[in-house]
Write an enzyme that holds these catalytic residues in place. Sequence first.
Site, PDB file in Angstrom:
ATOM      1  N   GLY A 288       0.831  -1.189   0.000  1.00 54.18           N
ATOM      2  CA  GLY A 288       0.000   0.000   0.000  1.00 54.18           C
ATOM      3  C   GLY A 288       0.866   1.238   0.000  1.00 54.18           C
ATOM      4  O   GLY A 288       2.011   1.205   0.458  1.00 54.18           O
TER       5      GLY A 288
ATOM      6  N   GLN B 147       2.766   9.810   1.401  1.00 51.14           N
ATOM      7  CA  GLN B 147       4.096   9.192   1.365  1.00 51.14           C
ATOM      8  C   GLN B 147       4.909   9.607   0.151  1.00 51.14           C
ATOM      9  O   GLN B 147       6.107   9.350   0.102  1.00 51.14           O
ATOM     10  CB  GLN B 147       3.965   7.670   1.423  1.00 51.14           C
ATOM     11  CG  GLN B 147       3.436   7.187   2.769  1.00 51.14           C
ATOM     12  CD  GLN B 147       3.321   5.687   2.778  1.00 51.14           C
ATOM     13  OE1 GLN B 147       2.325   5.133   2.319  1.00 51.14           O
ATOM     14  NE2 GLN B 147       4.354   5.027   3.283  1.00 51.14           N
TER      15      GLN B 147
ATOM     16  N   CYS C 261       6.300   0.096   7.346  1.00 48.97           N
ATOM     17  CA  CYS C 261       5.861   1.228   6.546  1.00 48.97           C
ATOM     18  C   CYS C 261       7.012   1.670   5.654  1.00 48.97           C
ATOM     19  O   CYS C 261       8.152   1.744   6.111  1.00 48.97           O
ATOM     20  CB  CYS C 261       5.430   2.369   7.471  1.00 48.97           C
ATOM     21  SG  CYS C 261       4.858   3.840   6.609  1.00 48.97           S
ATOM     22  N   LEU C 262       6.700   1.964   4.396  1.00 52.30           N
ATOM     23  CA  LEU C 262       7.754   2.396   3.471  1.00 52.30           C
ATOM     24  C   LEU C 262       8.407   3.700   3.922  1.00 52.30           C
ATOM     25  O   LEU C 262       9.547   3.974   3.556  1.00 52.30           O
ATOM     26  CB  LEU C 262       7.185   2.548   2.055  1.00 52.30           C
ATOM     27  CG  LEU C 262       6.655   1.260   1.421  1.00 52.30           C
ATOM     28  CD1 LEU C 262       6.047   1.545   0.051  1.00 52.30           C
ATOM     29  CD2 LEU C 262       7.744   0.207   1.321  1.00 52.30           C
TER      30      LEU C 262
ATOM     31  N   HIS D  57      -4.047   1.039   7.673  1.00 49.80           N
ATOM     32  CA  HIS D  57      -2.741   1.688   7.736  1.00 49.80           C
ATOM     33  C   HIS D  57      -2.715   2.879   6.774  1.00 49.80           C
ATOM     34  O   HIS D  57      -2.278   3.979   7.134  1.00 49.80           O
ATOM     35  CB  HIS D  57      -1.650   0.661   7.388  1.00 49.80           C
ATOM     36  CG  HIS D  57      -0.260   1.207   7.409  1.00 49.80           C
ATOM     37  ND1 HIS D  57       0.617   0.927   8.433  1.00 49.80           N
ATOM     38  CD2 HIS D  57       0.421   1.984   6.532  1.00 49.80           C
ATOM     39  CE1 HIS D  57       1.776   1.537   8.179  1.00 49.80           C
ATOM     40  NE2 HIS D  57       1.675   2.169   7.031  1.00 49.80           N
ATOM     41  N   GLU D  58      -3.188   2.659   5.542  1.00 49.72           N
ATOM     42  CA  GLU D  58      -3.177   3.736   4.542  1.00 49.72           C
ATOM     43  C   GLU D  58      -4.184   4.825   4.892  1.00 49.72           C
ATOM     44  O   GLU D  58      -3.904   6.011   4.704  1.00 49.72           O
ATOM     45  CB  GLU D  58      -3.434   3.185   3.137  1.00 49.72           C
ATOM     46  CG  GLU D  58      -2.410   2.160   2.663  1.00 49.72           C
ATOM     47  CD  GLU D  58      -0.951   2.564   2.838  1.00 49.72           C
ATOM     48  OE1 GLU D  58      -0.621   3.771   2.732  1.00 49.72           O
ATOM     49  OE2 GLU D  58      -0.113   1.680   3.086  1.00 49.72           O
TER      50      GLU D  58
ATOM     51  N   HIS E 223      -2.609   7.185   7.172  1.00 52.68           N
ATOM     52  CA  HIS E 223      -1.746   8.134   6.452  1.00 52.68           C
ATOM     53  C   HIS E 223      -2.562   9.287   5.889  1.00 52.68           C
ATOM     54  O   HIS E 223      -2.137  10.446   5.948  1.00 52.68           O
ATOM     55  CB  HIS E 223      -1.023   7.442   5.290  1.00 52.68           C
ATOM     56  CG  HIS E 223       0.259   6.782   5.661  1.00 52.68           C
ATOM     57  ND1 HIS E 223       1.313   7.464   6.225  1.00 52.68           N
ATOM     58  CD2 HIS E 223       0.671   5.504   5.522  1.00 52.68           C
ATOM     59  CE1 HIS E 223       2.316   6.623   6.427  1.00 52.68           C
ATOM     60  NE2 HIS E 223       1.945   5.421   6.014  1.00 52.68           N
TER      61      HIS E 223
END
Length: 190
Positions: free
Chosen positions: A45, A50, A107-108, A149-150, A153
């Site tokens: 995701g 991000q 997480c990226l 999670h997204e 964000h």
Amino acid sequence: MILEVVKYGHPALRQKGKRIEKMTPEIEKLIADMFETMYAAKGVGLAAQQVGQALQLTVLDVRGATERPSTLELDGKEADVLAYMPVVLINPEVKGAGEEVAGSEGCLSFPEIYAEITRPGQVEVRAVNQKGEEIAFRCGGLLARAVQHELDHLNGILFIDRMTRADKDRLQSELDELQAATKLVLKKKK
């Protein structure tokens, strides 16, 4: 085009995304670039924040995560998760459903940092897709975790905000180093 994934300490990660009122060529390009970026980073995701864009937009694809299964229901019937992927969520609304479940998250924007996060095991999702169509589904497993999670964000919430105090204390020096490195990079760009 592969975009830069901003790291912890970048102000975009704490910004609540603006609603997207209509599809434009710029949004379509951003979606394509976000997918390319997510795949290059081996993520499941990626939220617009991000990549430095404060928008209500996220892309997801759990097909590569075979060790962490997902479930999907469309119109109350079980559906094939893999056939539904990849998926774009614009202006998503998400409601938790089912028991709270702890699971590992990374997480990226936080390379090599992982922790157990507790979230509802299933969610009901309403959003607009990249074609401008309203979509609705219920999902569980990794897809439910990734959606939540997204969504965080998109609201300026990071997974470290959901960690236990013990996990955050354990990771504090790594988090401080990452944040300091990000701020240094931002300072050099000015």
